[in-house]
Scaffold this motif. Structure first.
Motif, PDB file in Angstrom:
ATOM      1  N   THR A   1       0.843  -1.198   0.000  1.00 19.41           N
ATOM      2  CA  THR A   1       0.000   0.000   0.000  1.00 19.41           C
ATOM      3  C   THR A   1       0.872   1.238   0.000  1.00 19.41           C
ATOM      4  O   THR A   1       1.841   1.329   0.745  1.00 19.41           O
ATOM      5  CB  THR A   1      -0.907   0.029   1.243  1.00 19.41           C
ATOM      6  OG1 THR A   1      -1.669  -1.178   1.305  1.00 19.41           O
ATOM      7  CG2 THR A   1      -1.865   1.216   1.192  1.00 19.41           C
ATOM      8  N   ALA A   2       0.501   2.202  -0.855  1.00 17.82           N
ATOM      9  CA  ALA A   2       1.231   3.461  -0.900  1.00 17.82           C
ATOM     10  C   ALA A   2       0.790   4.327   0.273  1.00 17.82           C
ATOM     11  O   ALA A   2      -0.364   4.747   0.353  1.00 17.82           O
ATOM     12  CB  ALA A   2       0.963   4.185  -2.221  1.00 17.82           C
ATOM     13  N   ARG A   3       1.693   4.572   1.213  1.00 16.48           N
ATOM     14  CA  ARG A   3       1.406   5.413   2.361  1.00 16.48           C
ATOM     15  C   ARG A   3       2.726   5.834   2.992  1.00 16.48           C
ATOM     16  O   ARG A   3       3.718   5.109   2.908  1.00 16.48           O
ATOM     17  CB  ARG A   3       0.499   4.728   3.378  1.00 16.48           C
ATOM     18  CG  ARG A   3       0.973   3.364   3.842  1.00 16.48           C
ATOM     19  CD  ARG A   3      -0.068   2.687   4.722  1.00 16.48           C
ATOM     20  NE  ARG A   3      -0.267   3.398   5.967  1.00 16.48           N
ATOM     21  CZ  ARG A   3      -1.432   3.458   6.610  1.00 16.48           C
ATOM     22  NH1 ARG A   3      -2.498   2.886   6.100  1.00 16.48           N
ATOM     23  NH2 ARG A   3      -1.536   4.101   7.752  1.00 16.48           N
ATOM     24  N   GLY A   4       2.735   7.020   3.600  1.00 16.55           N
ATOM     25  CA  GLY A   4       3.967   7.530   4.189  1.00 16.55           C
ATOM     26  C   GLY A   4       4.537   6.583   5.223  1.00 16.55           C
ATOM     27  O   GLY A   4       5.561   5.921   5.005  1.00 16.55           O
ATOM     28  N   PHE A   5       3.889   6.486   6.367  1.00 17.33           N
ATOM     29  CA  PHE A   5       4.296   5.562   7.422  1.00 17.33           C
ATOM     30  C   PHE A   5       3.399   4.322   7.383  1.00 17.33           C
ATOM     31  O   PHE A   5       2.228   4.415   7.029  1.00 17.33           O
ATOM     32  CB  PHE A   5       4.203   6.241   8.793  1.00 17.33           C
ATOM     33  CG  PHE A   5       5.282   7.257   9.042  1.00 17.33           C
ATOM     34  CD1 PHE A   5       6.498   6.876   9.579  1.00 17.33           C
ATOM     35  CD2 PHE A   5       5.084   8.593   8.721  1.00 17.33           C
ATOM     36  CE1 PHE A   5       7.502   7.813   9.796  1.00 17.33           C
ATOM     37  CE2 PHE A   5       6.077   9.539   8.938  1.00 17.33           C
ATOM     38  CZ  PHE A   5       7.295   9.144   9.473  1.00 17.33           C
ATOM     39  N   PRO A   6       3.919   3.152   7.753  1.00 14.94           N
ATOM     40  CA  PRO A   6       3.129   1.912   7.677  1.00 14.94           C
ATOM     41  C   PRO A   6       1.957   1.923   8.656  1.00 14.94           C
ATOM     42  O   PRO A   6       1.939   2.677   9.624  1.00 14.94           O
ATOM     43  CB  PRO A   6       4.151   0.827   8.034  1.00 14.94           C
ATOM     44  CG  PRO A   6       5.211   1.535   8.824  1.00 14.94           C
ATOM     45  CD  PRO A   6       5.292   2.922   8.259  1.00 14.94           C
ATOM     46  N   SER A   7       0.992   1.052   8.410  1.00 18.67           N
ATOM     47  CA  SER A   7      -0.256   1.025   9.184  1.00 18.67           C
ATOM     48  C   SER A   7      -0.022   0.736  10.663  1.00 18.67           C
ATOM     49  O   SER A   7      -0.756   1.231  11.517  1.00 18.67           O
ATOM     50  CB  SER A   7      -1.215  -0.015   8.601  1.00 18.67           C
ATOM     51  OG  SER A   7      -0.621  -1.305   8.602  1.00 18.67           O
ATOM     52  N   TRP A   8       1.002  -0.045  10.999  1.00 16.96           N
ATOM     53  CA  TRP A   8       1.230  -0.406  12.401  1.00 16.96           C
ATOM     54  C   TRP A   8       1.794   0.760  13.223  1.00 16.96           C
ATOM     55  O   TRP A   8       1.923   0.665  14.439  1.00 16.96           O
ATOM     56  CB  TRP A   8       2.149  -1.629  12.519  1.00 16.96           C
ATOM     57  CG  TRP A   8       3.460  -1.516  11.807  1.00 16.96           C
ATOM     58  CD1 TRP A   8       3.734  -1.848  10.515  1.00 16.96           C
ATOM     59  CD2 TRP A   8       4.691  -1.029  12.349  1.00 16.96           C
ATOM     60  NE1 TRP A   8       5.056  -1.610  10.210  1.00 16.96           N
ATOM     61  CE2 TRP A   8       5.676  -1.110  11.316  1.00 16.96           C
ATOM     62  CE3 TRP A   8       5.066  -0.542  13.597  1.00 16.96           C
ATOM     63  CZ2 TRP A   8       6.997  -0.720  11.513  1.00 16.96           C
ATOM     64  CZ3 TRP A   8       6.383  -0.148  13.795  1.00 16.96           C
ATOM     65  CH2 TRP A   8       7.327  -0.238  12.767  1.00 16.96           C
ATOM     66  N   LEU A   9       2.100   1.881  12.546  1.00 13.45           N
ATOM     67  CA  LEU A   9       2.596   3.056  13.255  1.00 13.45           C
ATOM     68  C   LEU A   9       1.563   4.182  13.315  1.00 13.45           C
ATOM     69  O   LEU A   9       1.890   5.270  13.795  1.00 13.45           O
ATOM     70  CB  LEU A   9       3.866   3.580  12.581  1.00 13.45           C
ATOM     71  CG  LEU A   9       5.197   2.993  13.048  1.00 13.45           C
ATOM     72  CD1 LEU A   9       6.346   3.560  12.235  1.00 13.45           C
ATOM     73  CD2 LEU A   9       5.429   3.235  14.532  1.00 13.45           C
ATOM     74  N   THR A  10       0.346   3.940  12.822  1.00  9.02           N
ATOM     75  CA  THR A  10      -0.649   5.012  12.788  1.00  9.02           C
ATOM     76  C   THR A  10      -1.879   4.644  13.603  1.00  9.02           C
ATOM     77  O   THR A  10      -2.180   3.473  13.821  1.00  9.02           O
ATOM     78  CB  THR A  10      -1.080   5.326  11.346  1.00  9.02           C
ATOM     79  OG1 THR A  10      -1.768   4.199  10.790  1.00  9.02           O
ATOM     80  CG2 THR A  10       0.112   5.682  10.490  1.00  9.02           C
ATOM     81  N   LEU A  11      -2.596   5.671  14.038  1.00  9.57           N
ATOM     82  CA  LEU A  11      -3.836   5.495  14.785  1.00  9.57           C
ATOM     83  C   LEU A  11      -4.922   6.350  14.126  1.00  9.57           C
ATOM     84  O   LEU A  11      -4.778   7.580  14.090  1.00  9.57           O
ATOM     85  CB  LEU A  11      -3.653   5.920  16.245  1.00  9.57           C
ATOM     86  CG  LEU A  11      -4.881   5.804  17.159  1.00  9.57           C
ATOM     87  CD1 LEU A  11      -5.227   4.333  17.348  1.00  9.57           C
ATOM     88  CD2 LEU A  11      -4.637   6.477  18.503  1.00  9.57           C
TER      89      LEU A  11
END
Length: 279
Positions: free
Chosen positions: A102-112
């Motif tokens: 997935t194109a995203r700045g920071f990975p999903s496990w680092l976001t809320l």
């Protein structure tokens, strides 16, 4: 400073090192800063680039940027810092979750939250930001009224001597931690670091956060001039946040190396153990 004799069998004495207000504010800060970091990365992912100035339009040069680009038959993640570009596929710019890239700045496990949702990230961020501010004001009032800052954090003139500071740097590098009477108080490096965090980094993070708010700009438009524009404030907010992350990492490492159980007990109960022969 209160002490409790732990007895000859243990060979230790417990000293009262942290007041209740200091302990409570510390753990509230742990909660707030954790949520603020993860939700802040969620907000950053909505536009993973930082600029200097007011507008940050697409054609403006970015200070830091993350993106996913096609490279032949595959896609790779790139991170740009100034004129330097790094391949960060799998972590920054392009991350893999549940087998899908997935194109995203920071990975999903680092976001809320873990999925991309700017509005939810903003709600988490704003709620805990105000809780953080209220907690900070309560700690500041306590520190001034109780003379905590002057008694526990303000270094003496002799502690600021270059020879003394140099020796403390050497002791830290060699993992020689204070013992006996010296362990009753913060050392000079701790004092200076805490003062920088409390009176520089944290206020800067709050001020730059408020500068990014259009509603607050109506109340204090001069903040935009102080920080050189909303995009400059966003960049400073990001850099300040990661400076705090670096501080927390070093702080945790030193807590573990100098005695994790003893340090945790002092921040939960207030009591810190020193050896009886080291008084």
């Amino acid at each position: 400073m209160a002490t409790i004799d732990a007895g000859a069998k243990t060979g230790r004495m417990l000293i009262y090192r942290h007041s209740l207000v200091v302990r409570l504010s510390h753990w509230v800060n742990v909660l707030c800063l954790t949520v603020l970091l993860f939700s802040g990365l969620q907000i950053f992912n909505a536009h993973p680039a930082l600029y200097w100035g007011q507008y940050g339009a697409d054609n403006d040069p970015s200070f830091i940027a993350m993106e996913a680009v096609e490279d032949g038959a595959r896609v790779k993640g790139l991170t740009h810092i100034g004129s330097f570009t790094f391949n960060t596929t799998g972590f920054l710019g392009l991350s893999t979750a549940e087998g899908e890239a997935t194109a995203r700045g920071f990975p999903s496990w680092l976001t809320l939250p873990c999925y991309q949702d700017l509005s939810s990230g903003r709600r988490w961020h704003f709620f805990f930001a105000w809780l953080f501010v209220v907690n900070g004001l309560a700690y500041l009032a306590y520190g001034l009224i109780s003379r905590h800052f002057r008694r526990d954090l303000a270094p003496a003139r002799s502690e600021l001597a270059l020879t003394h500071l140099g020796q403390e740097v050497v002791n830290h590098a060699r993992l020689r931690f204070p013992k006996g009477p010296e362990a009753r108080h913060y050392n000079t490096l701790q004092k200076l670091t805490y003062l920088v965090v409390i009176f520089l980094l944290l206020p800067l993070m709050i001020a730059t956060g408020l500068t990014m708010s259009p509603g607050f700009n109506a109340v204090a438009p001069w903040l935009l001039d102080v920080f050189g524009g909303r995009q400059s404030a966003r960049t400073l907010h990001f850099l300040t946040a990661f400076s705090l992350v670096a501080f927390v990492i070093v702080h945790i490492v030193m807590v573990v190396l100098s005695g994790v159980f003893n340090n945790l007990r002092s921040m939960i109960t207030g009591y810190y153990a020193i050896e009886q022969g080291e008084k």
